[in-house]
Scaffold this motif. Structure first.
Motif, PDB file in Angstrom:
ATOM      1  N   GLU A 130     -10.974   4.854  -9.037  1.00 56.35           N
ATOM      2  CA  GLU A 130     -10.287   5.507  -7.924  1.00 56.35           C
ATOM      3  C   GLU A 130      -9.448   6.676  -8.390  1.00 56.35           C
ATOM      4  OE1 GLU A 130      -8.064   2.443  -5.962  1.00 56.35           O
ATOM      5  OE2 GLU A 130      -9.821   1.155  -5.823  1.00 56.35           O
ATOM      6  N   ASN A 131      -8.897   6.588  -9.595  1.00 57.80           N
ATOM      7  CA  ASN A 131      -8.014   7.617 -10.140  1.00 57.80           C
ATOM      8  C   ASN A 131      -8.201   7.712 -11.647  1.00 57.80           C
ATOM      9  OD1 ASN A 131      -6.346   8.376  -7.807  1.00 57.80           O
ATOM     10  ND2 ASN A 131      -5.655   6.262  -7.890  1.00 57.80           N
ATOM     11  N   ALA A 166      -8.627   5.453 -15.412  1.00 56.08           N
ATOM     12  CA  ALA A 166      -9.003   4.137 -14.888  1.00 56.08           C
ATOM     13  C   ALA A 166      -9.232   3.236 -16.095  1.00 56.08           C
ATOM     14  CB  ALA A 166     -10.252   4.243 -14.031  1.00 56.08           C
ATOM     15  N   GLN A 218      -5.693   1.555 -11.991  1.00 55.57           N
ATOM     16  CA  GLN A 218      -6.133   2.847 -11.477  1.00 55.57           C
ATOM     17  C   GLN A 218      -4.970   3.828 -11.507  1.00 55.57           C
ATOM     18  OE1 GLN A 218      -9.430   3.417 -10.593  1.00 55.57           O
ATOM     19  NE2 GLN A 218      -9.672   1.363 -11.450  1.00 55.57           N
ATOM     20  N   ALA A 241     -13.565  -2.204   0.321  1.00 55.19           N
ATOM     21  CA  ALA A 241     -12.938  -1.671  -0.888  1.00 55.19           C
ATOM     22  C   ALA A 241     -13.891  -1.790  -2.071  1.00 55.19           C
ATOM     23  CB  ALA A 241     -11.653  -2.430  -1.197  1.00 55.19           C
ATOM     24  N   GLN A 242     -13.944  -0.747  -2.855  1.00 51.79           N
ATOM     25  CA  GLN A 242     -14.759  -0.775  -4.061  1.00 51.79           C
ATOM     26  C   GLN A 242     -13.918  -1.381  -5.171  1.00 51.79           C
ATOM     27  OE1 GLN A 242     -16.109   3.196  -4.783  1.00 51.79           O
ATOM     28  NE2 GLN A 242     -17.425   3.201  -3.009  1.00 51.79           N
ATOM     29  N   GLN A 284     -10.438  -2.481   5.181  1.00 53.78           N
ATOM     30  CA  GLN A 284     -10.124  -1.975   3.840  1.00 53.78           C
ATOM     31  C   GLN A 284     -10.478  -3.008   2.790  1.00 53.78           C
ATOM     32  OE1 GLN A 284      -5.974  -0.930   4.211  1.00 53.78           O
ATOM     33  NE2 GLN A 284      -6.474   1.226   4.452  1.00 53.78           N
ATOM     34  N   ASN A 309     -16.626   2.220 -10.133  1.00 55.48           N
ATOM     35  CA  ASN A 309     -15.936   2.723  -8.951  1.00 55.48           C
ATOM     36  C   ASN A 309     -14.487   3.123  -9.206  1.00 55.48           C
ATOM     37  OD1 ASN A 309     -18.236   2.110  -7.215  1.00 55.48           O
ATOM     38  ND2 ASN A 309     -17.666  -0.018  -7.572  1.00 55.48           N
TER      39      ASN A 309
END
Length: 161
Positions: free
Chosen positions: A128-129, A132, A148, A19-20, A15, A126
């Protein structure tokens, strides 16, 4: 170490390795344009002092609406920052967002709204949610902090002032 411990460690390493993460140095954003003046690129509008704050949002997202409202109510605490709200939506959706949730941001010199007609922002940052949020030091173009899915202005403000 047990087999479960080894597997858990390997998952953690994988992870972390894959991970980005947000870019540590601000990338070029030439293809993102001002919603209200499409000839104006984001890259040409970046300040050289203070903080640069990118808020990648969707006008229909409840958390994004909450963040817009929170920023509007606390705009006086963002005097050392330039806020760039970036969406993939058209002007009418941005107008609806501003008029319903962020009226206090209208005509603020340090706040602007931008459209990414492609996938530039997503590819370079990148997210994630939604929302951001990315905070950069304007002088060095170095990342200060990213959030995020955070909709609470109180958690963001310590990194802005």
């Amino acid at each position: 170490m047990t087999k479960i411990g080894i597997i858990a460690f390997m998952v953690f390493v994988a992870q972390y390795t894959f991970a980005q993460v947000a870019p540590a140095t601000l990338p070029s954003l030439q293809s993102i344009h001002d919603v209200y003046n499409p000839k104006r690129s984001l890259q040409s509008s970046l300040p050289t002092a203070g903080k640069i704050i990118f808020i990648f949002y969707d006008p229909g997202c409840g958390h994004c609406q909450e963040l817009g409202d929170g920023v509007a109510k606390n705009i006086n605490k963002f005097t050392n920052a330039s806020l760039f709200f970036i969406s993939m939506n058209d002007k009418e959706y941005v107008d609806g967002y501003v008029n319903m949730f962020a009226k206090g941001l209208k005509d603020k010199k340090n706040v602007s709204f931008w459209k990414d007609a492609g996938t530039t922002f997503i590819e370079k940052f990148n997210p994630e949610n939604y929302p951001a949020t990315y905070i950069y030091e304007a002088r060095t173009k170095k990342l200060v902090k990213s959030f995020q899915g955070e909709s609470k202005v109180g958690k963001i403000l310590p990194f802005v002032q």
